[in-house]
Each structure stands twice: as C-alpha cells, then as structure tokens.
Design a protein around this motif. Sequence first.
Motif, short mmCIF file in Angstrom:
data_model
loop_
_atom_site.label_atom_id
_atom_site.label_comp_id
_atom_site.label_asym_id
_atom_site.label_seq_id
_atom_site.Cartn_x
_atom_site.Cartn_y
_atom_site.Cartn_z
N ARG A 297 0.83 -1.20 0.00
CA ARG A 297 0.00 0.00 0.00
C ARG A 297 0.87 1.26 0.00
O ARG A 297 0.59 2.22 -0.71
CB ARG A 297 -0.92 -0.01 1.23
N ARG A 298 1.93 1.26 0.78
CA ARG A 298 2.83 2.41 0.81
C ARG A 298 3.44 2.66 -0.56
O ARG A 298 3.55 3.81 -1.01
CB ARG A 298 3.93 2.18 1.86
N ARG A 299 3.85 1.58 -1.24
CA ARG A 299 4.43 1.73 -2.57
C ARG A 299 3.44 2.37 -3.54
O ARG A 299 3.81 3.24 -4.34
CB ARG A 299 4.88 0.36 -3.08
N ARG A 300 2.19 1.96 -3.45
CA ARG A 300 1.17 2.46 -4.38
C ARG A 300 0.77 3.90 -4.10
O ARG A 300 0.37 4.63 -5.00
CB ARG A 300 -0.06 1.55 -4.32
N LEU A 301 0.85 4.32 -2.84
CA LEU A 301 0.37 5.65 -2.47
C LEU A 301 1.42 6.74 -2.57
O LEU A 301 1.09 7.91 -2.60
CB LEU A 301 -0.19 5.62 -1.03
N ARG A 302 2.67 6.36 -2.58
CA ARG A 302 3.73 7.37 -2.63
C ARG A 302 3.62 8.23 -3.87
O ARG A 302 3.40 7.74 -4.97
CB ARG A 302 5.10 6.70 -2.57
N GLY A 303 3.78 9.54 -3.67
CA GLY A 303 3.71 10.49 -4.78
C GLY A 303 2.31 10.89 -5.18
O GLY A 303 2.13 11.66 -6.12
N ARG A 304 1.30 10.43 -4.46
CA ARG A 304 -0.09 10.78 -4.77
C ARG A 304 -0.62 11.66 -3.65
O ARG A 304 -0.99 11.19 -2.57
CB ARG A 304 -0.93 9.50 -4.93
N ASP A 305 -0.67 12.94 -3.91
CA ASP A 305 -1.00 13.92 -2.88
C ASP A 305 -2.38 13.70 -2.27
O ASP A 305 -2.60 13.98 -1.09
CB ASP A 305 -0.92 15.35 -3.44
N GLU A 306 -3.31 13.20 -3.07
CA GLU A 306 -4.68 13.04 -2.57
C GLU A 306 -4.78 11.95 -1.49
O GLU A 306 -5.77 11.88 -0.78
CB GLU A 306 -5.65 12.73 -3.72
N PHE A 307 -3.73 11.13 -1.37
CA PHE A 307 -3.75 10.06 -0.37
C PHE A 307 -2.66 10.27 0.69
O PHE A 307 -2.20 9.31 1.32
CB PHE A 307 -3.55 8.69 -1.04
N GLN A 308 -2.26 11.53 0.88
CA GLN A 308 -1.15 11.80 1.79
C GLN A 308 -1.42 11.33 3.21
O GLN A 308 -0.56 10.72 3.85
CB GLN A 308 -0.85 13.31 1.80
N GLU A 309 -2.63 11.58 3.73
CA GLU A 309 -2.92 11.18 5.10
C GLU A 309 -2.97 9.66 5.24
O GLU A 309 -2.48 9.11 6.24
CB GLU A 309 -4.24 11.80 5.58
N GLU A 310 -3.52 9.01 4.26
CA GLU A 310 -3.54 7.55 4.29
C GLU A 310 -2.13 7.00 4.26
O GLU A 310 -1.80 6.02 4.97
CB GLU A 310 -4.36 7.01 3.11
N LEU A 311 -1.26 7.60 3.45
CA LEU A 311 0.13 7.17 3.39
C LEU A 311 0.81 7.35 4.75
O LEU A 311 1.58 6.49 5.19
CB LEU A 311 0.87 7.97 2.32
N GLU A 312 0.53 8.45 5.42
CA GLU A 312 1.13 8.69 6.74
C GLU A 312 0.67 7.65 7.75
O GLU A 312 1.47 7.18 8.58
CB GLU A 312 0.78 10.10 7.21
N PHE A 313 -0.60 7.28 7.71
CA PHE A 313 -1.09 6.23 8.60
C PHE A 313 -0.38 4.91 8.30
O PHE A 313 -0.01 4.15 9.21
CB PHE A 313 -2.60 6.04 8.44
N CYS A 314 -0.21 4.63 7.02
CA CYS A 314 0.44 3.39 6.61
C CYS A 314 1.87 3.33 7.13
O CYS A 314 2.31 2.32 7.71
CB CYS A 314 0.41 3.32 5.08
N GLU A 315 2.59 4.41 6.97
CA GLU A 315 3.98 4.46 7.44
C GLU A 315 4.05 4.40 8.96
O GLU A 315 4.95 3.75 9.52
CB GLU A 315 4.65 5.73 6.91
N ARG A 316 3.13 5.05 9.63
CA ARG A 316 3.11 5.02 11.08
C ARG A 316 2.85 3.61 11.59
O ARG A 316 3.49 3.14 12.55
CB ARG A 316 2.02 5.97 11.59
#
Length: 333
Positions: A297-316
């Motif tokens: 999921r992190r790989r797919r969301l990186r670089g996509r601004d509209e999913f920034q918060e979701e990416l942060e949750f994923c990394e956390r």
Amino acid sequence: MAAAAGGGAGGGPREPPHTLQGLLEMAVVAGEAQPEPREPMGEERQQWLRAAVSEALGSAGGDRGELQRCLAVLAEPCPGEEAAERGPGDTAAHEQALEELAELCESLDNATDFCSLGGLQAVLGLLGHPWPPLRSGAARVLGACAQNLPGAQSRALALGALPALLGALRGDPDPRVPPAALFAISCLVRAQPEGLQQLEALGGLEVLGGSLQSPHPPLRARAAFLLHCLLKEHPRLKEPLLGLGLVPRVVALLRSEHDGAHEHGLGTLCSLASGCPGAVRELRAPALGLEELLRERRRRLRGRDEFQEELEFCERLLQLCFETPPEEATMDR
C-alpha cells in the motif's frame, strides 16, 4: 444630551423605536442631520436598504414558521404498511418535509426551536415506518438536530433514539437507511458521555465493527470514521474493541477494493497499536499478513497527494508494528 433626546414634533422628546425598521428610519434621519457636510442618502438607496432589512427580518422569523409547517405535515396521517407497495407518491409530502427539516436543523438556533416544538418526538416515530425514505429521512433529521447541540442529544437519548438507530444499522434491509442511522448515531455518541455509555451497554461497538464488513462502501466508510474518532477520543475503548475482533475486521476491510474507508481503517489500527501491547502483538501475527499489505500500500500511495494522510497512517503503522523493537512500539506516544 437633552438636544440628542429631542427631535420629535414640536421639539418634544422622540419616542424611541421599538422595531428594527424604526431604528433604521431613525438612523437614516440622524445620518442626514449630522453637521458635517455629506451627500444625503438617495431615495432609491433608502428604499433598497429598507427592503433588505425587511427581507432579513422576514428570514429571521421565517425559519421557525418553516419548522412549524414541516412538523404540521409530519403530523398528518401517513400511509401505513401499504406504503412500501404503493410507492413514494403517498409519502411525498412527508419526505419533502424531512428533507427541509434536515437542512433547517443544520443551524443551531433552528435545531433548538425544532426541539422546543416537539420535533424529536415526531421524527423518532418515523424511524420504524415501513417506507424506507421516511426511515432514512427521519434519521438524517435526528442527526442534523443532535450534532453540536447537547440538549438535543440528551433529549433524543432519553426518548430511546439510540436503540432504534442501532436496530436500523444492524438489520434494515434498505441500503439507504443504515448510513443515515449511523450518521445519527455518530451525532449522539461523539463528545457525549451518556451516548457512549448507552452505545456500549446496547452492544453498539459490536454493531459498528460489523458495519466494516457491509457490502455498501458509504456505510463502511462511516463506520471506519466513527471507530477512528472514538478511539482517538476514548483510548479506553482499545481493549473492548480488540476483544470484539476489530483487528481482523479492519484488515479485511483494507483488503477490499480501495475506497474512502481505507484511510480511516488505517487510522483506527494506528490508534489501537499506539500504547497497546496486545494490539501490536495481534497486528504482528504472520497469519494476518499485514506487513506485506502495508508495504504494498505504501508503494502504491507514494507520490499521490490526494492520499497523503492515508500514506502517513500506513507508514506510522509499519513503524509501530514492524520497524520498531516491540518494547518501544508499545510505548504510548
């Protein structure tokens, strides 16, 4: 000061205005009577200003009248069991009244008036109506009225709104009703200790967890959002929710087709894992396959601004469960 008080016919004291219109008239006259040279307000401008104030006055009093009109419609006889077969024609007036009430009650003043007019009792009676648009419409009105208005929340809870709404969320056969019921539930339990207490006592946490597995995306998203909010506001709910099997339910949600529920699902897992060793152990279980899912999921969301918060949750979550020593991951941050 005496001169300021004068100005009536014959030089006597002027009667103070008792309406906003009268105050406007006095302000216009006073403005023209100032000693400083200024261009007087034209007649056209004065007429426009009077009309604007009259319209404002009418709007201020008009909302209560609209509330009364809509409630009068709801008080009229409404089709019974046969409504579901006849279709919406027989209930069109009631449906329209509910739509208008939901919009009006977005205003706290209107919501207060709605309660004082007996509106809560009127809409609660429609939560069990056989025609689905009336059930969903009543739930939306209840939620609009209760949000941010503690008095309405307490009154609705005392009238038994929560059991009826949980029943609709748990088993209403029409897909339009559960999301509206969940909206109203959220408005009754967030920042409302009495509502949350009732929710727990009625088995509502289990119902919310079950809603994550609904086939309807709007309902899954609302349920994930509410669970995320409740865990942030009430960390004590972590253990009860773990006991109800929330972790596998959320992970199953994350494996479904990507939609708006995933962001709140990841946020829910982050809230569970922070400072809760039991949650971290469960999330790290190899059988769950969460680490692989999160890395993909992190790989797919990186670089996509509209999913920034979701990416942060994923990394956390990756950091808490898989990239930090267990004793550090379970420290509350």
